[in-house]
Scaffold this active site. Sequence first.
Site, mmCIF file in Angstrom:
data_model
loop_
_atom_site.group_PDB
_atom_site.id
_atom_site.type_symbol
_atom_site.label_atom_id
_atom_site.label_comp_id
_atom_site.label_asym_id
_atom_site.label_seq_id
_atom_site.Cartn_x
_atom_site.Cartn_y
_atom_site.Cartn_z
ATOM 1 N N SER A 18 0.987 -1.175 -0.062
ATOM 2 C CA SER A 18 -0.035 0.133 -0.090
ATOM 3 C C SER A 18 0.910 1.070 0.000
ATOM 4 C CB SER A 18 -0.846 -0.046 1.324
ATOM 5 O OG SER A 18 -0.084 -0.085 2.531
ATOM 6 N N GLU B 281 0.470 -12.605 -1.798
ATOM 7 C CA GLU B 281 -1.038 -12.888 -2.006
ATOM 8 C C GLU B 281 -1.407 -13.946 -2.775
ATOM 9 O OE1 GLU B 281 -2.562 -8.828 -3.912
ATOM 10 O OE2 GLU B 281 -1.647 -7.918 -2.408
ATOM 11 N N GLU C 68 -8.598 -9.858 3.761
ATOM 12 C CA GLU C 68 -9.055 -8.663 3.346
ATOM 13 C C GLU C 68 -10.209 -8.625 2.619
ATOM 14 O OE1 GLU C 68 -6.091 -6.157 1.402
ATOM 15 O OE2 GLU C 68 -7.477 -4.498 0.835
HETATM 16 O O1 KIV Z 1 -0.298 -3.294 1.565
HETATM 17 C C1 KIV Z 1 -1.080 -3.405 2.506
HETATM 18 O O2 KIV Z 1 -1.055 -2.479 3.250
HETATM 19 C C2 KIV Z 1 -1.717 -4.688 2.877
HETATM 20 C C3 KIV Z 1 -3.022 -4.485 3.764
HETATM 21 C C4 KIV Z 1 -3.919 -3.755 3.201
HETATM 22 C C5 KIV Z 1 -3.145 -5.522 4.757
HETATM 23 O O3 KIV Z 1 -1.645 -5.741 2.319
#
Ligand code: KIV
Length: 268
Positions: free
Chosen positions: A45, A115, A178
């Site tokens: 993120s 993932e 998620e």
């Molecule tokens: O990249 C991220 O911050 C995540 C969270 C949303 C779990 O994978």
Amino acid sequence: MSRRITAAEITSRKGAAFPVVTAYDAPFARCAQAAGIDVILVGDSLGMVVLGYESTTAVELADMVRHGAAAARGAQSAHVIVDLPFATYEASDELAIASSGELVKRGGASSVKLEGGTSAASRIRAIVGAGIPVCAHLGVLPQTASLGSGFRLRRERDRLLRDADAVAEAGAFAVVLEMVEDGIAAEITRRIAIPTIGIGSGPHCDGQVLVLHDVLGLYPDSPPFAKQYATLGAAATEALSAYAADVRSRAFPAARQTAAHEGNGYRP
Ligand code: KIV
């Protein structure tokens, strides 16, 4: 320096409610640790909340190395999970091991996150076999969501249960859920022996994770399921406006903010 929380210790928290937050640099990782949050996720993120991209797909391994290492320097006893970014693990077990090794060697990672469910089980097994703990991630998969899999709530019960079993059997020490429908998230949490860490997946997961910039009010596009605990974005804009006004009116710098000012410590 105190020793870091291990992946095995996180697994042993099964059944306990524990907080996880993302952080991408030393100062905020330090804040998280000082707040008693001892599991920090350097999520990809990063791409949106720090680097200004539209999605996570542009994030490079080098970005995760730099930001993971910074977060690990800031929080010296927390467990630091670092995301394997898009296209750094899918192609082969060898690639997955090499990318994970880089995150551990140079990126401050105590463990890595990737993932996928049944499709990622071989990668999880390979990375764990190389000695690196893996956190799995099911439900909405942001790396491919913008390429078509989408950001809708996940309700495909049988598939999610299969995926949860697969990542647990492959050796993941925990799994992020998620945007999984909360009844299914509860069922997965009861079913598998490793902790679930929920985001938008209801109150029955073991841990919960939020994106730092959503918690602090630093990101304008927070998802509706995030909870904001501060308005630091507004506070920063207010502080910078006051500074800009002071410069324009010549109120800043005053004498004490001038290096040559007597008594400010810069002159003998
Ligand atoms: O990249 C991220 O911050 C995540 C969270 C949303 C779990 O994978």
